[in-house]
Design an enzyme around this catalytic site. Sequence first.
Site, short mmCIF file in Angstrom:
data_model
loop_
_atom_site.label_atom_id
_atom_site.label_comp_id
_atom_site.label_asym_id
_atom_site.label_seq_id
_atom_site.Cartn_x
_atom_site.Cartn_y
_atom_site.Cartn_z
CG ASP A 119 37.78 40.16 32.92
OD1 ASP A 119 37.28 39.46 33.82
OD2 ASP A 119 38.94 39.96 32.47
CB SER A 120 32.68 37.77 34.61
OG SER A 120 32.39 38.73 35.60
CG ASP A 172 38.31 42.39 36.34
OD1 ASP A 172 39.25 42.40 37.15
OD2 ASP A 172 37.53 41.43 36.21
CE LYS A 211 39.16 40.90 39.77
NZ LYS A 211 39.61 40.05 38.64
CD GLU A 234 42.41 37.50 34.87
OE1 GLU A 234 43.06 36.75 34.11
OE2 GLU A 234 41.16 37.56 34.86
CD GLU A 284 38.35 32.66 38.96
OE1 GLU A 284 38.76 33.84 38.78
OE2 GLU A 284 37.50 32.13 38.22
O1 KIV Z 1 35.56 39.02 36.20
C1 KIV Z 1 35.16 38.53 37.26
O2 KIV Z 1 33.96 38.40 37.51
C2 KIV Z 1 36.15 38.10 38.24
C3 KIV Z 1 35.66 37.32 39.41
C4 KIV Z 1 35.32 35.95 39.02
C5 KIV Z 1 36.62 37.37 40.54
O3 KIV Z 1 37.30 38.35 38.07
#
Ligand code: KIV
Length: 271
Positions: A51-52, A90, A120, A122, A189
């Site tokens: 989600d980055s 994500d 994934k 959080e 992280e």
């Molecule tokens: O969204 C992302 O890129 C991440 C990584 C930093 C692990 O969750």
Amino acid sequence: MSTQSAVKVVTTHVLSEMKLKGEKISMLTSYDYSMARIVDQAGIDVILVGDSASNVMAGNETTLPITLDQMIYHGASVVKGVKRALVVVDMPFGSYQGNSKEALNSAIRIMKETAADAVKLEGGEEVLESIQRILSAGIPVMGHLGLTPQSIHKFGTYAIRAKDTDEAEKLIHDAHLLEEAGCFAIVIEKVPATLATRVAKEVSIPIIGIGAGGGVDGQVLVIHDMLGINQEFSPRFLRRYHNLFAEMSGAVGNYIADVKSGDFPNEREQY
Ligand code: KIV
């Protein structure tokens, strides 16, 4: 030949075997078809459609604004470019917290509409019910502990997490809960290396670190950061493998100069 290069398709089972054999797992983000093809063909083990994307693709300050539809768009684009790596998408902020039925529906949409291998999300105990419900549908889940950017407004800062005993103990407890629930791996992280190393030793599932030191089972970075496309972000844990910003702006500058001077196109570049 290492298992890594001999493996034709990376599965969650391959990753757990790699941990057993002490082989490190490589993971990078990608958000589009062309980048995913390069990263996959270079031999990466896991591609994270992070989600980055909210930051590096859409220019947002945080990961919070990105939507489920947008993550599905990125996920489906990446999957089309990948033949070998395990692709993890994500789950965006708001698609799984506090409502396990909605979490399951979001995960099902991701799996159906992107053809990715896993999701994934959080958090630890506070999202355990969502994790269990997603897992019960046969969808592999990767956890994410430590600095969890979707909680930035709770933390107030992107500084290192779990430096104090209470937060470190909660992280250890959460890692065990995620392992027992059936997650196949956990991203940790920006926590002290000693803590991440301890977790990697205590749990049987792979721990993938970002800013968590070298004592874990694998490493993940955001591709725009490690390629030097994104110049503004320089945390201590980031190793830059290229200065693509300079390379690309140089190439664009040359193109502009050639167009302005009339050098491009030349006689061989026309019909
Ligand atoms: O969204 C992302 O890129 C991440 C990584 C930093 C692990 O969750």
